[in-house]
Design an enzyme around this catalytic site. Sequence first.
Site, mmCIF file in Angstrom:
data_model
loop_
_atom_site.group_PDB
_atom_site.id
_atom_site.type_symbol
_atom_site.label_atom_id
_atom_site.label_comp_id
_atom_site.label_asym_id
_atom_site.label_seq_id
_atom_site.Cartn_x
_atom_site.Cartn_y
_atom_site.Cartn_z
ATOM 1 N N GLU A 264 0.828 -1.218 0.000
ATOM 2 C CA GLU A 264 0.000 0.000 0.000
ATOM 3 C C GLU A 264 0.860 1.264 0.000
ATOM 4 O O GLU A 264 1.251 1.752 1.059
ATOM 5 C CB GLU A 264 -0.943 0.006 1.210
ATOM 6 N N LYS A 307 -2.466 -1.911 -3.180
ATOM 7 C CA LYS A 307 -3.543 -1.057 -2.638
ATOM 8 C C LYS A 307 -3.133 0.399 -2.788
ATOM 9 O O LYS A 307 -2.532 0.980 -1.884
ATOM 10 C CB LYS A 307 -3.791 -1.417 -1.170
HETATM 11 P P1 13P Z 1 -9.794 3.826 3.681
HETATM 12 O O1 13P Z 1 -10.591 3.068 2.659
HETATM 13 O O2 13P Z 1 -10.619 4.385 4.791
HETATM 14 O O3 13P Z 1 -8.836 4.784 3.080
HETATM 15 O O4 13P Z 1 -8.923 2.750 4.472
HETATM 16 C C1 13P Z 1 -8.312 1.768 3.805
HETATM 17 C C2 13P Z 1 -7.072 1.455 4.527
HETATM 18 O O5 13P Z 1 -6.905 0.348 4.958
HETATM 19 C C3 13P Z 1 -6.035 2.493 4.637
HETATM 20 O O6 13P Z 1 -4.869 1.943 5.094
#
Ligand code: 13P
Length: 441
Positions: A264, A307
């Site tokens: 991510e 992500k």
């Molecule tokens: P959001 O969809 O609220 O951005 O959260 C996803 C997430 O896991 C961020 O690390």
Amino acid sequence: MALSMMSSSSCFLARKMESTAHGPVMSTRSSSSSFFSGNAAAGSMQESLKNAAAASSHVVQRVTTTTTTHTRKKIVMMTSEFEKTNPYAEELKQTAAFISQPGKGILASDESNATTGKRLATVGLDNTVENRQAWRELLYSAPGLGNYISGTIMFDETLFQSSRAGVPFVEVLKQQGILPGIKVDTGLQPIDGTDGETATQGLDGLADRCKRYYQQGARFAKWRAVIKVDSEKHPSTTAILENAHGLARYAQICQANGLVPIVEPEVTLGPGDYSIERTAYISEKVNSHVFRFLNEYNVILEGILLKPNMILPGLDVPTPPPEEVARYTVRTMLRSIPAAVPGIHFLSGGMSEEEATLNLQALQAYGPSPWSLTFSYGRALQSSTLKIWSGKEENWKAAQDRLVALAKANSEAQLGKYTGPHPSPGGTRILQALRLGGAGK
Ligand code: 13P
């Protein structure tokens, strides 16, 4: 779990893999997740996992014959020593393909205890272990959630918790056909000498934690790197390199221990008047650095999930229409994400619940894409659900219905079939401050 969904997942993978010529298959290793064994949905789910991976097995090995001046010998070219010796290699691919199957996404419910406390406070609830447990039980036991959600990310405390009736959450999820995942980073710390940029913590002891999480039933993990963007100065090269390195090392440790890493690199939606072009440019650079480091560490790309953020301008710029967001987002992904990655699970990142669905739907119009373009939403699935519940037993069912309706809308959007009306129309951006600090913050 609908069988039709299973087979369409396998076909999707097979089609994708067929279209990427990598040479002949010389051998395959077999291994399969035992997570679903013993469950009625298990047989078909395991089959699906295996089929999806079989389609990808031809990328494991290639054999070529080369001639040298000294000898003539057959050299077996392995993708990497890391992959060759990893007993989980095939299982990782199966798990990733399963999570990214068509029409499904991830429920991100891995907020730390401190962040969960802030969310509970918005509806007047104290940050107690009982309230956190009840809130997660509401989410995981929502009837029908498994029709739209393939995995959920949990926080350490939650992975080891049970429902109030004593059923372990891992079991509750298993009955829904949902794979448990675990947040393994331990928060953000400032990088010295930068203006508020951060490095993600959590590599120390990570291998041991992964082993414990796998044993508990987790099959995938998450590590969030935060990249600050503005119109000219940020991000710094230091921040990009530090975060790309952290993500790659985390991903390798997870894969060595059987967990599919969600990678991510979040270019955060923040204040300012920087343009959508600027976010696109920065995200492209960040993603490219991340994949360069993943390559350095021989991370198995078919066994990760990405992500990222959708491409949006700064908060002082009017919200662009979904088609514009989608055009920049797909262009950025095409320029920076290898086709071997099975799924791109966007975070909601502060978008309103409806905006997150509409943007996801708009992305599909730019297909066919080499990866599944889907969701890993936290706030965009939980915000109105929490508000409806507000800690009151009599609201329990209505809140669960809202969660499932939101998951269904995003499932339809993933398939490009969302027509509305949205369960939570309009709404405003759901912003939060950057989280700084160590474990549990
Ligand atoms: P959001 O969809 O609220 O951005 O959260 C996803 C997430 O896991 C961020 O690390």
